[in-house]
Design a protein around this motif. Structure first.
Motif, PDB file in Angstrom:
ATOM      1  N   VAL A  73      20.873 -30.027 -30.250  1.00 27.62           N
ATOM      2  CA  VAL A  73      20.943 -29.734 -31.778  1.00 27.62           C
ATOM      3  C   VAL A  73      20.856 -28.195 -31.693  1.00 27.62           C
ATOM      4  O   VAL A  73      19.842 -27.627 -31.178  1.00 27.62           O
ATOM      5  N   PRO A  74      21.830 -27.654 -32.287  1.00 32.23           N
ATOM      6  CA  PRO A  74      21.630 -26.105 -32.609  1.00 32.23           C
ATOM      7  C   PRO A  74      20.302 -25.785 -33.567  1.00 32.23           C
ATOM      8  O   PRO A  74      20.018 -26.529 -34.058  1.00 32.23           O
ATOM      9  N   PRO A  75      19.812 -24.532 -33.072  1.00 28.99           N
ATOM     10  CA  PRO A  75      18.380 -24.131 -33.521  1.00 28.99           C
ATOM     11  C   PRO A  75      18.501 -24.251 -34.995  1.00 28.99           C
ATOM     12  O   PRO A  75      17.730 -24.708 -35.682  1.00 28.99           O
ATOM     13  N   LEU A  76      19.443 -23.715 -35.815  1.00 32.74           N
ATOM     14  CA  LEU A  76      19.664 -23.624 -37.394  1.00 32.74           C
ATOM     15  C   LEU A  76      19.216 -25.204 -37.977  1.00 32.74           C
ATOM     16  O   LEU A  76      19.221 -25.193 -39.144  1.00 32.74           O
ATOM     17  N   ARG A  77      19.620 -26.225 -36.988  1.00 29.79           N
ATOM     18  CA  ARG A  77      19.529 -27.402 -37.765  1.00 29.79           C
ATOM     19  C   ARG A  77      18.153 -28.172 -37.034  1.00 29.79           C
ATOM     20  O   ARG A  77      17.907 -29.277 -37.608  1.00 29.79           O
ATOM     21  N   ARG A  78      17.354 -27.457 -36.689  1.00 31.07           N
ATOM     22  CA  ARG A  78      15.845 -27.981 -36.180  1.00 31.07           C
ATOM     23  C   ARG A  78      15.002 -27.543 -37.230  1.00 31.07           C
ATOM     24  O   ARG A  78      15.005 -26.607 -37.797  1.00 31.07           O
ATOM     25  N   THR A  79      14.123 -28.467 -37.745  1.00 30.25           N
ATOM     26  CA  THR A  79      13.280 -28.478 -38.789  1.00 30.25           C
ATOM     27  C   THR A  79      12.339 -27.619 -38.485  1.00 30.25           C
ATOM     28  O   THR A  79      11.903 -26.547 -39.304  1.00 30.25           O
ATOM     29  N   GLU A  80      11.816 -27.291 -37.189  1.00 25.41           N
ATOM     30  CA  GLU A  80      10.769 -26.257 -36.956  1.00 25.41           C
ATOM     31  C   GLU A  80      11.308 -24.852 -36.967  1.00 25.41           C
ATOM     32  O   GLU A  80      10.692 -23.886 -37.531  1.00 25.41           O
ATOM     33  N   VAL A  81      12.525 -24.778 -36.539  1.00 27.67           N
ATOM     34  CA  VAL A  81      13.181 -23.446 -36.936  1.00 27.67           C
ATOM     35  C   VAL A  81      13.427 -23.062 -38.253  1.00 27.67           C
ATOM     36  O   VAL A  81      13.226 -22.008 -38.783  1.00 27.67           O
ATOM     37  N   GLN A  82      13.886 -23.894 -39.019  1.00 24.85           N
ATOM     38  CA  GLN A  82      13.979 -23.637 -40.571  1.00 24.85           C
ATOM     39  C   GLN A  82      12.773 -23.484 -41.125  1.00 24.85           C
ATOM     40  O   GLN A  82      12.579 -22.491 -41.952  1.00 24.85           O
ATOM     41  N   ALA A  83      11.618 -24.019 -40.775  1.00 24.93           N
ATOM     42  CA  ALA A  83      10.414 -23.667 -41.273  1.00 24.93           C
ATOM     43  C   ALA A  83       9.763 -22.349 -40.905  1.00 24.93           C
ATOM     44  O   ALA A  83       9.297 -21.495 -41.600  1.00 24.93           O
ATOM     45  N   ARG A  84      10.244 -21.832 -39.392  1.00 23.27           N
ATOM     46  CA  ARG A  84       9.822 -20.354 -38.975  1.00 23.27           C
ATOM     47  C   ARG A  84      10.654 -19.316 -39.938  1.00 23.27           C
ATOM     48  O   ARG A  84      10.119 -18.231 -40.274  1.00 23.27           O
TER      49      ARG A  84
END
Length: 107
Positions: A73-84
């Motif tokens: 899954v691309p980083p920008l679609r990961r919940t933890e990345v969106q939170a950061r």
């Protein structure tokens, strides 16, 4: 070479311009060794990133569809990345607000 750049072809929904630009920036940082953009590197890095993003966009449009979606899954679609990212934006806005109000703070 760039193990951290995820596959964008075949995503559902298709890769966004933000995801393509993020991958292009990762590539530019990798090949140049520029990890933090400064005033001296900003313009060439931004220009190269945009040119690569344009090329990747055209490439993804021209390639045939994949039979199976990518495994990662691309980083920008990961919940933890969106939170950061949201936290960084919040901190940046707070920092700018402190400047506007003339409040002493550390950098």
């Amino acid at each position: 070479m760039c193990r951290n750049i995820t596959t964008l072809r075949g995503l559902e929904p298709p890769a966004t311009s933000d995801e393509i630009t993020a991958a292009a920036l990762q590539f530019v940082r990798k090949v140049t060794g520029v990890t933090k953009v400064s005033d001296a590197t900003r313009d060439p890095v931004e220009q190269a990133t945009q040119e690569i993003a344009d090329i990747v966009t055209r490439l993804l449009d021209d390639l045939p569809e994949r039979r199976q979606p990518p495994k990662t899954v691309p980083p920008l679609r990961r919940t933890e990345v969106q939170a950061r990212i949201a936290q960084r934006i919040k901190e940046r806005e707070e920092h700018e607000r402190m400047h506007e109000l003339g409040i002493a703070h550390s950098h």
